[in-house]
Design a protein around this motif. Sequence first.
Motif, short mmCIF file in Angstrom:
data_model
loop_
_atom_site.label_atom_id
_atom_site.label_comp_id
_atom_site.label_asym_id
_atom_site.label_seq_id
_atom_site.Cartn_x
_atom_site.Cartn_y
_atom_site.Cartn_z
N THR A 126 -15.32 17.41 -1.38
CA THR A 126 -15.24 18.69 -0.94
C THR A 126 -16.59 19.29 -1.31
O THR A 126 -17.03 20.23 -0.60
CB THR A 126 -13.95 19.31 -1.56
OG1 THR A 126 -13.07 18.51 -1.79
CG2 THR A 126 -13.87 20.56 -1.25
N LEU A 127 -17.04 19.21 -2.42
CA LEU A 127 -18.18 19.85 -3.06
C LEU A 127 -19.51 19.80 -2.00
O LEU A 127 -20.18 20.63 -1.81
CB LEU A 127 -18.45 19.49 -4.41
CG LEU A 127 -17.43 20.10 -5.34
CD1 LEU A 127 -18.10 19.65 -6.77
CD2 LEU A 127 -17.49 21.65 -5.50
N LYS B 193 -29.65 12.46 2.58
CA LYS B 193 -29.14 12.50 1.58
C LYS B 193 -27.39 12.70 2.21
O LYS B 193 -26.55 12.62 1.39
CB LYS B 193 -29.13 13.33 0.29
CG LYS B 193 -30.31 13.02 -0.61
CD LYS B 193 -30.29 13.44 -2.00
CE LYS B 193 -31.36 13.48 -2.61
NZ LYS B 193 -31.94 14.44 -3.58
N LEU B 194 -27.57 13.19 3.32
CA LEU B 194 -26.16 13.68 3.97
C LEU B 194 -25.38 12.44 3.92
O LEU B 194 -25.63 11.45 4.35
CB LEU B 194 -26.51 13.91 5.59
CG LEU B 194 -25.56 14.93 6.05
CD1 LEU B 194 -25.61 16.48 5.33
CD2 LEU B 194 -25.68 15.28 7.48
N GLY B 195 -23.99 12.65 3.53
CA GLY B 195 -22.97 11.85 3.38
C GLY B 195 -23.26 10.68 2.19
O GLY B 195 -22.68 9.77 2.37
N SER B 196 -24.24 10.96 1.35
CA SER B 196 -24.33 9.93 0.35
C SER B 196 -23.26 10.12 -0.93
O SER B 196 -23.09 11.14 -1.34
CB SER B 196 -25.71 9.98 -0.27
OG SER B 196 -25.90 10.37 -1.37
N VAL B 197 -22.70 9.00 -1.44
CA VAL B 197 -22.01 9.12 -2.52
C VAL B 197 -22.46 9.67 -3.67
O VAL B 197 -21.98 10.71 -4.32
CB VAL B 197 -21.23 7.84 -2.86
CG1 VAL B 197 -20.18 7.93 -3.86
CG2 VAL B 197 -20.50 7.34 -1.57
N ASP B 198 -23.74 9.30 -4.00
CA ASP B 198 -24.53 9.83 -4.91
C ASP B 198 -24.62 11.36 -5.14
O ASP B 198 -24.45 11.87 -6.16
CB ASP B 198 -25.92 9.19 -5.11
CG ASP B 198 -25.84 7.73 -5.54
OD1 ASP B 198 -24.77 7.24 -5.86
OD2 ASP B 198 -26.86 6.92 -5.60
N TYR B 199 -25.06 11.74 -4.13
CA TYR B 199 -25.00 13.09 -3.97
C TYR B 199 -23.73 13.99 -4.27
O TYR B 199 -23.96 15.04 -5.25
CB TYR B 199 -25.53 13.73 -2.47
CG TYR B 199 -25.68 15.22 -2.32
CD1 TYR B 199 -26.71 15.77 -2.89
CD2 TYR B 199 -24.71 15.97 -1.72
CE1 TYR B 199 -26.73 17.30 -2.77
CE2 TYR B 199 -24.70 17.12 -1.68
CZ TYR B 199 -25.90 18.00 -2.17
OH TYR B 199 -26.02 19.26 -2.08
N GLY B 200 -22.81 13.51 -3.59
CA GLY B 200 -21.54 14.19 -4.12
C GLY B 200 -21.11 14.02 -5.68
O GLY B 200 -20.59 15.15 -6.21
N ASN B 201 -21.31 12.81 -6.32
CA ASN B 201 -20.92 12.90 -7.53
C ASN B 201 -21.98 13.52 -8.19
O ASN B 201 -21.39 14.11 -9.47
CB ASN B 201 -21.06 11.33 -7.80
CG ASN B 201 -20.00 10.28 -7.20
OD1 ASN B 201 -19.21 10.82 -6.72
ND2 ASN B 201 -20.27 9.18 -7.29
N GLN B 202 -23.20 13.57 -7.98
CA GLN B 202 -24.00 14.51 -8.72
C GLN B 202 -23.51 15.92 -8.77
O GLN B 202 -23.70 16.53 -9.88
CB GLN B 202 -25.47 14.41 -8.16
CG GLN B 202 -26.66 14.37 -9.22
CD GLN B 202 -27.91 14.05 -8.73
OE1 GLN B 202 -28.00 14.47 -7.44
NE2 GLN B 202 -28.82 13.52 -9.32
N LEU B 203 -23.12 16.44 -7.64
CA LEU B 203 -22.66 17.77 -7.51
C LEU B 203 -21.64 17.92 -8.55
O LEU B 203 -21.44 19.01 -9.32
CB LEU B 203 -22.17 18.23 -6.09
CG LEU B 203 -23.32 18.62 -5.18
CD1 LEU B 203 -22.52 19.02 -3.87
CD2 LEU B 203 -24.02 20.05 -5.85
#
Length: 567
Positions: free
Chosen positions: A60-61, A72-82
Amino acid sequence: MYLVAVLFMFFLGGLAAIAVRTELLDPVRTITVQAVDAQGKPLVDADGKPVMKTEIVGQTLARWLPPKDENKLGSVDYGNQLYNRAFTLHGAIMVFMVIIPSIPASLGNFFIPLMLGAKDVAFPRLNLLSWYIYVTGSIFAVCSIILGGVDTGWTFYTPYSTTTDPDHANVVLMVLGAFILGFSSILTGLNFIVTVHKLRAPGMGWFDMPLFIWAMYSTSIIQVLATPVIGITLLLLCFERMFRIGIFDPSLGGDPVLYQHFFWFYSHPVVYVMILPAFGVISEIIPVHSHKKIFGYRAVAFASLGVALVSFLVWGHHMFASSGELGATVFSALTFLVAIPTAVKVFNWIATLYKGSIALTTPMLYALMFLFLFSIGGLTGLPLGALATDLHLHDSYFVVAHFHYVMMGGTIITFVAGLHHWWPKMFGKMYNQFWANVGAWTVFVGFNLTFFTQFFLGTQGMPRRYASYVDEYHTLHVWSTVGSYVLLLGFLIHLFVFIHSLVAGRKAPANPWGGLTLEWEAASPPSEHNFDHEPIVTHGPYDFETTVPPHWSSKDYPLPNLPANAH
Ligand code: HEM
Ligand SMILES: [Cu+2]
């Protein structure tokens, strides 16, 4: 001024919490779906077979704050970092900018002089300086957030804080922010200690002081003694990051566990900086709203000092998993000592309520809520303090639930209680009791829905600080998130009640609840010098059996047990 700043930060921190809970509505996972073309038609390849692609759901974030970098669009890492950033933001704001200053700075500064019968705190200019320092520290932290935030957790544990984000200044900014806030805390503490020693009204001995003052006095001692430790630690952390001096980072020859010791040597006492003022507020509200003398005044007063003393001996219980066997056993045993003065207080409050004439006003409702929630929080501290059970529960949602029950159920709930107790005195306006009580019940339901579920999650093995989880935890996470929305609704109701009170509230009498402490002898709101004449203390702060409260009109909340000739 403090009140406005603290309330603002509370809503900011609350927003981060809502973001965290919303992310947890859905576990992050990759699913395989059929690809679609620009018109939304399912794509098929030359053989007529559907074209499949993998997609990440539950972030969601990441949908709210898409990355600037297309890759980084759609990367799991990006979402987790957020996600990591959101909970760090939440934790750091709530601890350093809301809970620690909430009761001491906003209520303490206003009421310590009033309750002592003084014109102001001992050093008014120092007080103003603490406010400016608080705002400066908060600005540092907010800058760090605007620059992208930090993902170290509120404890800034090394190696996260020494190695993540190597080319950004965010961590340094955030840590410096916390460092600066520490000064505000120390100065406030000093100011209170001197005020209590020097400015008591004629006739007020140490044991005639309201219990709120005892609690604030104990808190101030901890603040003055413990805060320098965290200050130096955070400074060392900054040096390490900026000049690569090895202190905590093993690759530079440092020791990360050293950081944990430094951190908790401060931060365990600080959980009592958060809770002791709350104990003080409860010790005022319960006698006043049940019109009964506090049970065991001296025991409650000394329990405050006792808690302050023991709090310095138990920091190791946050580090069972990273310390040696002997140390861990000793810390486990010492931890149980804290329960003694705390239990003394809880028993005394309940004994005060017993056969009192209880008025279910909003402050009283909140005080009862505190007794219930804080007891759950304290009791769940015991399995965490016991070595064997903690090794299973450490770093799980059980810990998250525990500290929310003590910190939110303890401190925030009490801060709201105190705000309702002293609101008429501070602003000279009454508020709508009915809607305030509706808000209180909404908060109560939302709170338990949000956090009780987390005890179950924790015992079942859900670790803290993860954006994703396996499906078996889904139902409980959804309940918890729904609870957080109910909680938000409750606080919004309070906000509207307070705004309505300021705009259209009935004028408050000097002593709306019939209290005996000195602040109720001043006008509502108090004049510039608090009192028109220097007050002289002739009765104890809780002598309800023998004294009729001054300026007390029993129209609103009559006292059934007053002698008939008392008016
Ligand atoms: C009888 C009283 C209490 C006992 C025995 C107790 C015990 C513990 C223990 C052993 C832990 C570490 C758990 C772990 O990480 O595995 C813990 C965590 C924590 N406790 Fe308590 N506690 C008590 C009361 C309080 C109070 C009054 C507060 C604050 C107002 C508090 C705030 C916290 C916080 C913030 C953490 C988590 C820190 C973190 O890792 O982020 N506790 N408690
Ligand atoms: Cu602790």
